[in-house]
Design an enzyme around this catalytic site. Structure first.
Site, PDB file in Angstrom:
ATOM      1  N   ILE A  86       0.865  -1.174   0.000  1.00 46.98           N
ATOM      2  CA  ILE A  86       0.000   0.000   0.000  1.00 46.98           C
ATOM      3  C   ILE A  86       0.902   1.225   0.000  1.00 46.98           C
ATOM      4  O   ILE A  86       1.954   1.231   0.653  1.00 46.98           O
ATOM      5  CB  ILE A  86      -0.945   0.029   1.210  1.00 46.98           C
ATOM      6  CG1 ILE A  86      -1.650  -1.319   1.377  1.00 46.98           C
ATOM      7  CG2 ILE A  86      -1.967   1.147   1.067  1.00 46.98           C
ATOM      8  CD1 ILE A  86      -2.476  -1.429   2.649  1.00 46.98           C
ATOM      9  N   GLU A  87       0.502   2.273  -0.713  1.00 49.13           N
ATOM     10  CA  GLU A  87       1.363   3.441  -0.864  1.00 49.13           C
ATOM     11  C   GLU A  87       1.685   4.125   0.456  1.00 49.13           C
ATOM     12  O   GLU A  87       2.644   4.887   0.557  1.00 49.13           O
ATOM     13  CB  GLU A  87       0.750   4.439  -1.847  1.00 49.13           C
ATOM     14  CG  GLU A  87      -0.621   4.947  -1.492  1.00 49.13           C
ATOM     15  CD  GLU A  87      -1.737   4.153  -2.151  1.00 49.13           C
ATOM     16  OE1 GLU A  87      -2.773   4.769  -2.470  1.00 49.13           O
ATOM     17  OE2 GLU A  87      -1.593   2.932  -2.316  1.00 49.13           O
ATOM     18  N   SER A  88       0.894   3.863   1.498  1.00 48.20           N
ATOM     19  CA  SER A  88       1.166   4.443   2.810  1.00 48.20           C
ATOM     20  C   SER A  88       2.474   3.933   3.404  1.00 48.20           C
ATOM     21  O   SER A  88       2.978   4.496   4.383  1.00 48.20           O
ATOM     22  CB  SER A  88       0.016   4.119   3.765  1.00 48.20           C
ATOM     23  OG  SER A  88      -0.177   2.720   3.850  1.00 48.20           O
TER      24      SER A  88
END
Length: 502
Positions: free
Chosen positions: A323-325
């Protein structure tokens, strides 16, 4: 004299002055510095100050109920916004639509990387990300309305390669949310689901001569925090504010879940989730594209359901979710917890995750589908008066080895999604064809593939009539592929598909 670090929220936010550039942290409903956000909004409503702020942020923060950056959605409070995703702040979008603020939308990963570059006083960030999209100055330059005039992006050529140069703004004040701090200001993120841009943002703020304000659950005795857990050393910090428990939820509606902060592993039941509706049918078809040992990214909305399908099919360990987080591995969560995963294998810095993405680290990406045109351009960022924003979409789709767009064939109210011209180019089909990037468009009625000569119809759902159910509802005619076939019938049966990855 020993400097004062621990202070009330009212004392801390007094450092925010009229005209400041304010950078806020958080990701959708997680990591929000709500005690500080609430206090700044309260002061403005009572006194009219601080006003004329420039708000900078990477991921969308908050909810449509008023949390996160919606606290700043008041005329006069903010004069300019530079953000990655706008969808969680409809009041801010309304101000932009009414030309009451200057409004920019830049790729989320680029803003995250800008923090690092501001920290070393580079003055600009160079990236290939955004070429051919609405961020490209030959289109809109990331500007969202008529009053936004200043060009913050320009095309440059370096060593014969075309790139985009993003100009910097200094960070006067930043708001960061963490878990613990010691008396010397050293900050850790023990109970947080991620640490996002904490280090880079604090460094960028200090390099700009700004103030770093940190909201924490508790201040502990100096020397009691494991130094390996410290993401922001005390030398960066100007204020520590101990939050109220109700203003320090791990995610909106979730006070604390140790399985998302990496402290424990939770049991995940492998049971069917939800009815066999359009979203699940799309997610099931998309799951057929998964490859064994692939590194993937799932976007918000329909793509989130792919994670549930993978658990049902007992294939969730055959690939690695990111996930880009900053999350690597685990089971992705949705809603206000989008960006968070249960049982993550690693939690990386936000910027480092985008460095990996921009370098081609993703084998596959599954993103939402809102508008597609005959050139294969995709829009997920702007629809009439609704400003959704690109978020990490541009970084992810431009650089993944393969992209699958997932969404219903028609929008609500029988509105067409396959249109003559998209309202805004969030993904460039032209650039994808130049790069020979495989691109699929997956719906519950049909599957399309982008080829050099246009968009091809390659599969239809069982029982569908091409003319009546598909072509009649498109503003352009796709190329009917010679190998056109029906979608696998298992997708439409309410039982496990027996899917095995190759």
């Amino acid at each position: 004299m020993k400097r004062k670090l621990i202070m009330s929220a009212k004392e801390a936010i007094a450092m925010v002055r009229d005209g400041d550039v304010l950078a806020t942290g958080g990701f959708i409903g997680s990591g929000l510095a709500e005690t500080l956000n609430i206090e700044i909004e309260k002061k403005f409503l009572e006194t009219g100050h601080p006003r004329n702020l420039t708000l900078v942020y990477t991921a969308g923060q908050g909810s449509k109920e008023g949390q996160g950056n919606e606290h700043y959605s008041h005329a006069g409070m903010v004069k300019r916004v530079i953000g990655g995703h706008w969808g969680k702040c409809p009041k801010m979008g309304k101000l932009a639509n009414e030309n009451k603020i200057e409004a920019y939308n830049f790729p989320q990963g680029v803003i995250s990387q800008m923090y690092r570059d501001i920290a070393i006083q580079r003055g600009f960030t160079i990236s290939h990300v955004g070429l051919g999209t609405f961020v490209d100055p030959r289109l809109d330059g990331g500007k969202l309305n008529e009053v936004t005039k200043e060009e913050l992006v320009k095309v440059v050529e370096i060593e014969g390669k075309e790139l985009l140069l993003y100009k910097h703004v200094p960070i006067d004040v930043c708001l960061i949310r963490a878990t613990f701090a010691d008396e010397r200001g050293n900050v850790s993120f023990d109970h947080e689901p991620f640490h996002l841009d904490a280090t880079s943002l604090a460094q960028a703020c200090k390099a700009s001569g700004g103030k770093v304000l940190v909201q924490v659950k508790q201040v502990v005795k100096a020397g009691t925090i494991d130094p390996r857990m410290v993401k922001i050393p005390g030398i960066y910090v100007d204020a520590l504010v101990v939050s109220k428990p109700e203003e320090h939820e791990q995610s909106i509606g979730v006070y604390f879940d140790s399985s998302v902060s990496g402290e424990t592993n939770a049991y995940v039941a492998k049971v069917s989730k939800g009815d066999l509706n359009s979203k699940k049918i799309i997610a099931r078809r998309a799951a057929f594209e998964l490859q064994k040992d692939a590194v993937i990214n799932l976007g918000i909305g329909t793509p989130e359901v792919i994670a549930d399908v993978a658990v049902e099919e007992n294939i969730e360990e055959d690939f690695t979710l990111t996930i880009e987080s900053g999350i690597v591995g685990g089971i992705a969560l949705g809603g206000h917890q989008f960006g968070v995963a249960r049982n993550p294998e690693a939690i990386m810095d936000h910027r480092l995750q985008f460095d990996f993405y921009d370098g081609g680290g993703l084998d596959m990406a599954f993103l939402g589908l809102a508008e597609v045109d005959a050139k294969g351009n995709v829009n997920v960022s702007k629809f009439g008066m609704l400003i959704a924003g690109a978020g990490g979409f541009i970084n992810i789709t431009q650089n993944a080895k393969k992209v699958c767009y997932c969404g219903t064939f028609m929008a609500s109210g029988s509105k067409k999604k396959f249109v003559k011209k998209v309202q805004q180019i969030t993904f460039s089909g032209t650039n994808a064809k130049k790069a020979k990037q495989p691109v699929l468009f997956i719906t519950e009625r049909a599957v399309f593939r982008l080829e050099e000569d246009g968009v091809h119809l390659i599969e239809i759902a069982p029982g569908m009539d091409i003319e009546r159910d598909i072509l009649l509802h498109m503003d352009f005619k796709p190329i009917i592929d010679e190998s056109l076939c029906e979608m696998d019938e298992r997708i439409f049966l309410d039982r496990p598909m027996g899917l095995k990855l190759k």
